[in-house]
Design an enzyme around this catalytic site. Structure first.
Site, PDB file in Angstrom:
ATOM      1  N   HIS A 226      39.790 -14.884   7.235  1.00  0.00           N
ATOM      2  CA  HIS A 226      40.358 -16.108   7.354  1.00  0.00           C
ATOM      3  C   HIS A 226      41.909 -16.615   7.544  1.00  0.00           C
ATOM      4  O   HIS A 226      42.561 -15.884   6.987  1.00  0.00           O
ATOM      5  CB  HIS A 226      39.881 -17.119   6.206  1.00  0.00           C
ATOM      6  CG  HIS A 226      38.453 -17.235   5.986  1.00  0.00           C
ATOM      7  ND1 HIS A 226      37.475 -16.056   5.550  1.00  0.00           N
ATOM      8  CD2 HIS A 226      37.434 -18.167   5.819  1.00  0.00           C
ATOM      9  CE1 HIS A 226      36.200 -16.485   5.528  1.00  0.00           C
ATOM     10  NE2 HIS A 226      36.167 -17.945   5.511  1.00  0.00           N
TER      11      HIS A 226
ATOM     12  N   GLU B 143      42.697 -22.159   7.914  1.00  0.00           N
ATOM     13  CA  GLU B 143      41.635 -23.136   7.337  1.00  0.00           C
ATOM     14  C   GLU B 143      42.370 -24.128   6.484  1.00  0.00           C
ATOM     15  O   GLU B 143      42.056 -25.370   6.835  1.00  0.00           O
ATOM     16  CB  GLU B 143      40.709 -22.447   6.814  1.00  0.00           C
ATOM     17  CG  GLU B 143      39.625 -23.502   6.126  1.00  0.00           C
ATOM     18  CD  GLU B 143      38.561 -22.889   5.105  1.00  0.00           C
ATOM     19  OE1 GLU B 143      38.812 -21.773   4.538  1.00  0.00           O
ATOM     20  OE2 GLU B 143      37.441 -23.555   5.022  1.00  0.00           O
TER      21      GLU B 143
ATOM     22  N   ASP C 243      30.003 -21.698   8.375  1.00  0.00           N
ATOM     23  CA  ASP C 243      30.568 -21.276   7.056  1.00  0.00           C
ATOM     24  C   ASP C 243      29.556 -21.290   5.798  1.00  0.00           C
ATOM     25  O   ASP C 243      29.339 -20.247   5.401  1.00  0.00           O
ATOM     26  CB  ASP C 243      31.788 -22.341   6.847  1.00  0.00           C
ATOM     27  CG  ASP C 243      33.133 -21.790   6.308  1.00  0.00           C
ATOM     28  OD1 ASP C 243      33.032 -20.659   5.910  1.00  0.00           O
ATOM     29  OD2 ASP C 243      33.867 -22.545   5.985  1.00  0.00           O
TER      30      ASP C 243
HETATM   31  N1  ADE Z   1      34.201 -18.593   0.913  1.00  0.00           N
HETATM   32  C1  ADE Z   1      33.173 -19.410   0.964  1.00  0.00           C
HETATM   33  N2  ADE Z   1      33.676 -20.416   1.744  1.00  0.00           N
HETATM   34  C2  ADE Z   1      34.896 -20.319   1.981  1.00  0.00           C
HETATM   35  C3  ADE Z   1      35.682 -20.959   2.877  1.00  0.00           C
HETATM   36  N3  ADE Z   1      35.325 -22.332   3.348  1.00  0.00           N
HETATM   37  N4  ADE Z   1      36.860 -20.621   2.797  1.00  0.00           N
HETATM   38  C4  ADE Z   1      37.339 -19.435   2.498  1.00  0.00           C
HETATM   39  N5  ADE Z   1      36.779 -18.734   1.833  1.00  0.00           N
HETATM   40  C5  ADE Z   1      35.341 -19.052   1.424  1.00  0.00           C
HETATM   41 ZN    ZN Z   2      34.583 -19.089   5.584  1.00  0.00          ZN
END
Ligand code: ADE
Ligand code: ZN
Length: 324
Positions: A194, A197, A275
């Site tokens: 990730h 975000e 997600d």
């Molecule tokens: N784990 C579960 N959902 C997540 C998200 N939206 N961002 C980062 N880690 C996560």
């Molecule tokens: Zn995620």
């Protein structure tokens, strides 16, 4: 457009196993584990599950996590996800599992692996092929990274294709995890952290440079840095964009305002994903419809998004061809 989107053979590249638990699945788990204190009455559970804010999301997420005690619970979760995917004509999904959290909660590695394997077999019988991404929960630091890597490499379950990094981004630099991603890559696992975000483009740069990301989870903030966008295009690094998740966690104000429009205009390889679908009231079909509507996409542009996901997946070429 609705029937067109339904008919497309789809691929989901960014969905968290714990975050995929729908009300039916959680009801089953809550009745199996009443000591967890999660509502066992459907109406009450639906209220508990109604998204309020990010803190509430975490509360529900951890409540579901706390009910996962053994193989049967993992099996229930995987089968529930597969049923949701099958209903939407999703043929293949790379599902993020966070082994360290289950191990911390007292589940044995063998129970976790047995539930994943039996759930994966049941999913295949439903026409849904599942692959796994084992991810580091970034907030647990280097110990979580060490345990996740050791578990992935020692157990190497069938279907494991990639190594990830999730959780918060602010204050959790990507670079500290470089040695773990190096080792995972040396063992043949793909790098899918990730990044971008909940923090800026510098996190995405770090994911690309330090973790040699082959795809980026989210990547929402990349459009703040034109040089980064150019780099993603040049290197063909796809983004796992999760539009509804980003709206619900208040990273963007609406799908219409989501930078997915600039990403597509710049030529970035965009894939659409959910997600933590039931938490955010998302479905993969819904993501395609929402983006198609907000960006006024044609049928062929929507089909292109589905093709991007097939091509960005870690399926063997033969299977990709079958889905295109
Ligand atoms: N784990 C579960 N959902 C997540 C998200 N939206 N961002 C980062 N880690 C996560
Ligand atoms: Zn995620």
């Amino acid at each position: 457009m609705r029937s067109f989107v339904h008919a497309l053979p789809k691929v989901e590249l960014h969905v968290h196993l714990v975050g995929s638990a729908g009300v039916d699945t959680v009801l089953e788990l809550a009745r199996r584990h009443p000591e967890a204190g999660v509502p066992t009455d459907r109406a009450e559970l639906e209220r508990f599950y109604t998204f309020r804010d990010f803190d509430h999301f975490l509360k529900v997420y951890w409540a579901v996590q706390s009910m996962l005690k053994g193989r049967d619970d993992i099996h229930t979760l995987v089968v529930g996800l597969a049923a949701d995917l099958a209903r939407q004509n999703v043929r293949y999904a790379e599902v993020t599992v966070t082994p360290y959290n289950h191990l911390l909660d007292g589940m044995s590695g063998d129970e976790l692996l047995a539930g994943l394997a039996s759930g994966r077999a049941a999913a295949a019988a439903m026409g849904v092929e599942l692959a796994w991404c084992f991810d580091i929960p970034g907030e647990k630091g280097l110990e979580g990274a060490r345990e996740t890597l050791a578990f992935a490499l020692h157990e190497r379950p069938e279907g494991l294709v990639s190594f990830g990094l999730g959780g918060p981004e602010v204050g959790v630099g990507r670079a500290q995890f470089a040695p773990f991603f190096d080792a995972a890559r040396d063992a043949g696992l793909h790098s899918v952290p990730h990044a971008g975000e909940t923090s800026g483009p510098e996190t995405i740069w770090s994911a690309v440079r330090d973790l040699r990301a082959e795809r980026i989870g989210h990547g929402t903030s990349c459009t703040q840095d034109p040089a980064l966008v150019e780099h993603l295009v040049l290197k063909g690094i796809p983004l796992e964009v999760c539009p509804t998740s980003n709206v619900r966690t208040q990273q963007v104000s609406s799908i219409a305002e989501h930078p997915v429009r600039q990403m597509l205009d710049a030529g970035v390889v965009v894939t659409l994903n959910t997600d933590d679908p039931p938490f955010f009231g998302a479905t993969l079909e819904g993501e395609y419809l929402a983006v198609a509507s907000a960006l006024e996409l044609s049928h062929s542009e929507v089909a292109r998004l589905a093709e991007n996901a097939v091509l960005a997946s870690f399926l063997p070429n033969q299977r990709k061809t079958e889905l295109l």
